[in-house]
Design a protein around this motif. Structure first.
Motif, PDB file in Angstrom:
ATOM      1  N   GLU A 124       0.841  -1.190   0.000  1.00 33.75           N
ATOM      2  CA  GLU A 124       0.000   0.000   0.000  1.00 33.75           C
ATOM      3  C   GLU A 124       0.880   1.245   0.000  1.00 33.75           C
ATOM      4  O   GLU A 124       2.019   1.207   0.446  1.00 33.75           O
ATOM      5  N   SER A 142      -0.502   0.958   7.698  1.00 38.22           N
ATOM      6  CA  SER A 142      -1.164   0.424   6.514  1.00 38.22           C
ATOM      7  C   SER A 142      -2.003  -0.774   6.942  1.00 38.22           C
ATOM      8  O   SER A 142      -1.842  -1.303   8.044  1.00 38.22           O
ATOM      9  N   THR A 143      -2.882  -1.216   6.039  1.00 38.00           N
ATOM     10  CA  THR A 143      -3.654  -2.422   6.332  1.00 38.00           C
ATOM     11  C   THR A 143      -2.712  -3.605   6.552  1.00 38.00           C
ATOM     12  O   THR A 143      -2.912  -4.419   7.454  1.00 38.00           O
ATOM     13  N   VAL A 163     -10.357   4.611   9.286  1.00 33.92           N
ATOM     14  CA  VAL A 163      -9.884   3.886   8.108  1.00 33.92           C
ATOM     15  C   VAL A 163      -9.921   4.864   6.942  1.00 33.92           C
ATOM     16  O   VAL A 163     -10.989   5.404   6.631  1.00 33.92           O
ATOM     17  N   GLY A 165      -9.792   5.373   3.058  1.00 36.98           N
ATOM     18  CA  GLY A 165      -9.898   4.652   1.792  1.00 36.98           C
ATOM     19  C   GLY A 165     -11.081   3.708   1.775  1.00 36.98           C
ATOM     20  O   GLY A 165     -11.597   3.315   2.838  1.00 36.98           O
ATOM     21  N   THR A 166     -11.554   3.396   0.543  1.00 38.86           N
ATOM     22  CA  THR A 166     -12.695   2.483   0.407  1.00 38.86           C
ATOM     23  C   THR A 166     -12.438   1.459  -0.700  1.00 38.86           C
ATOM     24  O   THR A 166     -13.337   1.046  -1.404  1.00 38.86           O
ATOM     25  N   GLU A 167     -11.159   1.085  -0.846  1.00 39.26           N
ATOM     26  CA  GLU A 167     -10.847   0.017  -1.797  1.00 39.26           C
ATOM     27  C   GLU A 167     -11.211  -1.317  -1.144  1.00 39.26           C
ATOM     28  O   GLU A 167     -11.551  -1.374   0.042  1.00 39.26           O
ATOM     29  N   SER A 170      -9.566  -1.852   2.030  1.00 32.09           N
ATOM     30  CA  SER A 170     -10.047  -1.040   3.143  1.00 32.09           C
ATOM     31  C   SER A 170     -11.095  -1.826   3.941  1.00 32.09           C
ATOM     32  O   SER A 170     -11.192  -1.710   5.161  1.00 32.09           O
ATOM     33  N   MET A 187     -14.948   5.489   8.534  1.00 31.60           N
ATOM     34  CA  MET A 187     -14.266   5.135   7.297  1.00 31.60           C
ATOM     35  C   MET A 187     -14.329   6.390   6.421  1.00 31.60           C
ATOM     36  O   MET A 187     -15.402   6.977   6.272  1.00 31.60           O
ATOM     37  N   GLU A 189     -13.489   8.520   2.893  1.00 33.89           N
ATOM     38  CA  GLU A 189     -13.232   8.418   1.452  1.00 33.89           C
ATOM     39  C   GLU A 189     -13.155   9.834   0.859  1.00 33.89           C
ATOM     40  O   GLU A 189     -14.130  10.582   0.926  1.00 33.89           O
ATOM     41  N   THR A 249      -5.175   2.940   3.936  1.00 34.28           N
ATOM     42  CA  THR A 249      -5.369   1.719   3.154  1.00 34.28           C
ATOM     43  C   THR A 249      -5.201   1.955   1.655  1.00 34.28           C
ATOM     44  O   THR A 249      -5.414   3.060   1.146  1.00 34.28           O
TER      45      THR A 249
END
Lengths: 415, 468
Positions: A124, A142-143, A163, A165-167, A170, A187, A189, A249
């Motif tokens: 990432e 990072s994740t 968190v 990001g929403t990939e 994530s 979360m 984004e 993430t």
């Protein structure tokens, strides 16, 4: 330990993730004499080692597995096939014609091979690379780092992180947070929509985690530990959110430092090496497979790539795939198309290992993909795509035996 | 473990307040001169204030104000670093600096700057035309008008140097008290009694090297301060290792009255940095990174070296310089109090530290401080973490690589977590080993590192599953 490392193997595979282990099993199944897999981590298996959730393994083992079990099966299969897998061994340099410098607890040494397959995967992107402001307290991870702590060491780095990001990854981070009682505060984004496909996007609601779209982290706060983040929405409104960690993430990029420091040609668009339809690099002794080729695909996709490129390597050892004779380069026009893979095509009658071009877009795109060879349109196809989503185009969209330069462009408009 | 607050921490010839690069160098100097020294640091680890973020250059002092104390300290510190670095295992990368004028105004300032360098004893300088400048650094962007080369400006490691200074002090009998804040104290005409969060201690001489808190320590101990600290923030961008190939020299702009300006140079760790900014602020604790400023820094870097566009950013950091309302260092012996203030080391502390320490030692002769120098002091070697020297990962028995980006071995981490100067924070461990400081910023090694450091850091990287 390096003491029992062979000094030669027919094929050396760098990286024991899904692609590398799949290739090892395939190479042995095709009768290649010695296959040596080198893994710098203490454990083989790659990223799935620390993804403590499903779904892994449907394509490979026809059952639903959690990451660690999946990684263990990949390793067992490669070893059962006769591949030698060595962990704690870092490849530090690639030399022309497939000599490798490797380091381990025993120090430095050299290994030679007839072919080398690079499968060093992705990581990432960092808080630093994203130039996120604020202080530098502990608890910004990072994740990958979070999952390693939780699933490999049973350690909890924070209790109420945000968190970013929403990939797909994530949401993997969200699932990891369910372990050890970590409760994400939100979360976040920056864009208007969730990047990952449904149903992953439903997860935050299921877990009771607020999903904040059109929101950026402008500053991380705290001296020793994270104490909060400053948020800014697209309309300029600012607010502070208390939290004790930040999971940064996604934003994947190939772990290509080894390639970049070598004689092999890099593709700035993918961040990985330039390859042809056999996964072969600019030095024909070197191949690459898996997420080193591009950010980012699933473990199953990488596994399949390892398998088919492993097969191509076996064939190249039997001289069925002749040496590199690049006769076509694929160039991207405009700034909507982010990358294309393979980047070159070799003149070779053997069936391609990679049968599709892989593409990504930089922004939501609706219009037409147009492929020109030496100026002439050979393909025009509707495209409706979002960033970070897989787009494929059959290799045979190009006329057989074509030479010169192929240009791929995108034109906005009705699909 | 902190001792009970009432226990006397001991009696010393000299107490040095603050374990930044200046405090570490002073502790070394007095120890070598035969004094029993205590170093008192309020943070859990040394180098936690101004010394944690700088540009890691060993300056000749060519552009320092002629006649200033700072200039003299830099010259003396520079000379001593060259003399001792090999014995302590410290790196020296003989990069040389190139001062580049980009505007007509800057070009007009060059002759005076060259004269100033000569006045400061840096004579090996010759003016360069635009073509000559570019020939030395072909990667420079458009608009170079002229320049000059300063051959003896070098790159060093900002952290192993002060570590080595303090390690040598400790190896020769000095005492280090970390997590120990001075809360008050008094001088009875013969001895100081310092009150600290770890209990009282007595000392013949007190040296205030408290950096960003120098004025406050003065106020606390002698009732007033002759200066006020005005923190000046400097933000930096660290590029990944391939960027280090883009420039050989330390690329310096023509300095302004306030700052040396934005520098582009390699680091001892094999990266390339662009920075620092110079931003005055009141906060002494927080050096906040600002995305817009970082973006501007990046843009400036790309003007200086166009090939920086597209290079990866490995890290971002910000440091605070303990500037004051004065231009020069504020170093003062307080007669009748056996007390020396070493304040307002606004910049150049890394270059001048060894010289500053010698200057402070001479000042203390006024207090009748006279000991017999150590006949045969111990010279401990620090682990080499410079990218331009042999590293542990290349040597057998290293335990394997833990941090892959920076190639930090298990043996290096274990060494940094033990001994008299054992790291007690992750930040301290980074400064000793480079661990997690590479391009992945801990993606790969954080889990292994959290397990390795479990129970050994004051601020653990993570809690065990059962510590609910």
């Amino acid at each position: 330990m390096t003491g029992d490392l062979p000094g030669f193997a027919d094929v050396v595979i760098v990286g024991a993730g899904p692609a590398g282990l799949a290739a090892a099993a395939e190479l042995k199944a095709r009768g290649v004499g010695s296959v040596l897999v080198l893994e710098r981590e203490a454990q083989a298996g790659g990223i799935p080692r620390h993804c403590g959730h499903s779904p892994f393994g449907m394509r490979e083992f026809h059952r639903l597995l959690r990451g660690p079990a999946y990684a263990a099966r990949l390793l067992a299969r490669a070893q059962a096939a006769g591949a030698l897998v060595k962990t704690g061994v870092t490849v530090t340099a690639l030399h022309p014609g497939s000599g490798l410098s490797v380091a381990s607890a025993g120090g430095l040494r050299q290994i030679t091979a007839r072919r080398v397959l690079l499968c060093t995967g992705v990581r990432e992107s960092t808080r630093a690379a994203r130039l996120i402001g604020g202080t530098k307290p502990g608890g910004v991870l990072s994740t990958g780092a979070l999952q390693g702590m939780v699933h490999l060491q049973a350690l909890r780095p924070f209790r109420n992180p945000v968190v970013l990001g929403t990939e797909l990854v994530s949401f993997s981070a969200l699932l990891t947070c369910r372990h050890l009682g970590i409760r994400p505060a939100a979360m976040i984004e920056p864009g208007p929509r969730v990047t990952a496909r449904r149903p992953a996007g439903l997860l935050p609601r299921l877990q009771g985690v607020p999903l904040l779209r059109n929101t950026s982290i402008t500053a991380i706060e705290g001296r020793d530990r994270v104490t909060g983040v400053s948020l800014q929405t697209a309309d300029g409104a600012r607010r502070r959110l208390a939290c004790d960690g930040v999971i940064v993430t996604g934003g994947f990029r190939p772990e290509a430092a080894l390639v970049r420091d070598s004689h092999l040609t890099m593709d700035p668009a993918t961040g990985g090496p330039v390859v042809d339809q056999f996964g072969r690099c600019s030095d024909p002794a070197y191949f690459a497979a898996g997420n080193l080729l591009r950010p980012v695909e699933t473990a199953g996709w990488s596994w399949n790539e390892g398998r088919i490129i492993g097969r191509a390597i076996a064939e190249s050892l039997g001289d069925e795939v002749p040496d590199f004779a690049q006769n076509m380069k694929i160039e991207l026009q405009g700034d909507v198309l982010k990358y294309i893979l393979p980047q070159t095509l070799s003149a070779c009658p053997a069936p391609a290992a990679l049968r599709h071009f892989q593409l990504r877009v930089t922004r939501p795109a609706r219009g037409r993909l147009i492929l020109r060879v030496n100026g002439e349109v050979v393909l025009s196809r509707a495209l409706s795509a979002l960033p970070e989503r897989r787009i494929t185009l059959p290799l045979n969209a190009l006329p057989a035996g074509a030479e010169g330069v192929a240009e791929l462009s995108f034109e906005d408009g009705p699909a | 473990m902190p001792a009970a607050p009432s226990a006397l921490q001991g009696s010393f010839d000299v107490a040095v307040i603050g374990a930044g690069v200046i405090g570490c160098a002073i502790a070394r100097r007095f120890t070598l001169e035969g004094a029993r020294v205590a170093v008192i640091e309020k943070a859990p680890d040394i180098l936690d204030g101004a010394s944690k973020g700088n540009s890691a250059i060993l300056h000749t002092g060519f552009d320092a104000p002629p006649g200033a104390l700072e200039t003299a300290c830099i010259a003396e510190g520079y000379a001593e670093y060259l003399e001792i670095h090999d014995k302590l295992g410290l790196p020296l990368i003989r990069a040389g600096a190139l001062v580049v004028a980009w505007t007509e105004e800057e070009e007009a300032l060059l002759p005076a700057l060259i004269q100033q360098a000569r006045d400061n004893g840096v004579a090996d300088i010759a003016p360069l035309s635009a073509a000559e400048t570019r020939a030395l650094e072909p990667g420079l962007g458009a608009g170079v008008r002229a320049g000059f080369r300063v051959p003896r400006e070098y790159l060093i490691d900002p952290w192993s140097a002060p570590h080595a200074y303090l390690l040598q002090a400790l190896a020769n009998g000095a005492t280090l008290l970390r997590g120990c804040e001075v809360t008050g104290g008094g001088f009875d005409g013969a001895m100081w009694r310092l009150e600290t969060t770890r209990g009282p201690l007595s000392a013949g001489i007190v040296i205030n090297a408290a950096g960003l808190y120098g004025d406050r320590i003065d106020a606390r101990l002698i009732g007033h301060s002759d200066f006020t600290i005005r923190p000046r923030k400097g933000q930096f961008i660290v590029y990944d290792k391939p960027a280090a190939a883009l420039a050989t020299h330390i690329l310096l702009p023509v300095p302004s009255k306030i700052t040396k300006g934005i520098v582009v140079c390699r680091t001892a760790f094999g990266n390339l940095i662009v920075g620092p900014t110079a931003e005055d602020q009141d906060d002494r604790e927080t050096a906040a990174l600002v995305p817009e400023t970082l973006a501007a820094l990046r843009a400036r870097g790309e003007e200086i070296l166009p090939a920086l566009a597209g290079q990866d950013v490995t890290a971002i950091y910000a440091g605070l310089r303990p500037a004051s309302e004065f231009k020069d260092y504020q170093i003062r012996a307080h007669a009748g109090l056996n007390y020396v203030t070493v304040g307002a080391i606004r910049s150049t502390g890394l270059s001048s530290a060894l010289g500053t320490a010698r200057h402070v030692h001479r000042l203390c002769a006024e207090f009748g401080h006279q000991r017999t120098p150590l006949g045969a002091p111990v010279w401990p070697q620090v682990t080499g973490i410079s990218e331009y020297a042999r590293r542990d990962w290349q040597c057998p028995g290293n335990g394997g690589i833990v941090c892959h980006c920076e190639r930090v071995t298990r043996r290096e981490i274990e060494a940094a977590l033990s001994g008299p100067l054992a790291a007690q924070s992750l930040a301290g461990l980074k400064r000793r080993t480079r661990v997690t400081m590479g391009r992945c910023q801990g993606f790969y090694c954080s889990a292994a590192l959290a397990a390795l450091t479990k129970g050994r850091l004051t601020q653990p990287m993570a809690e065990a599953e059962d510590d609910r």
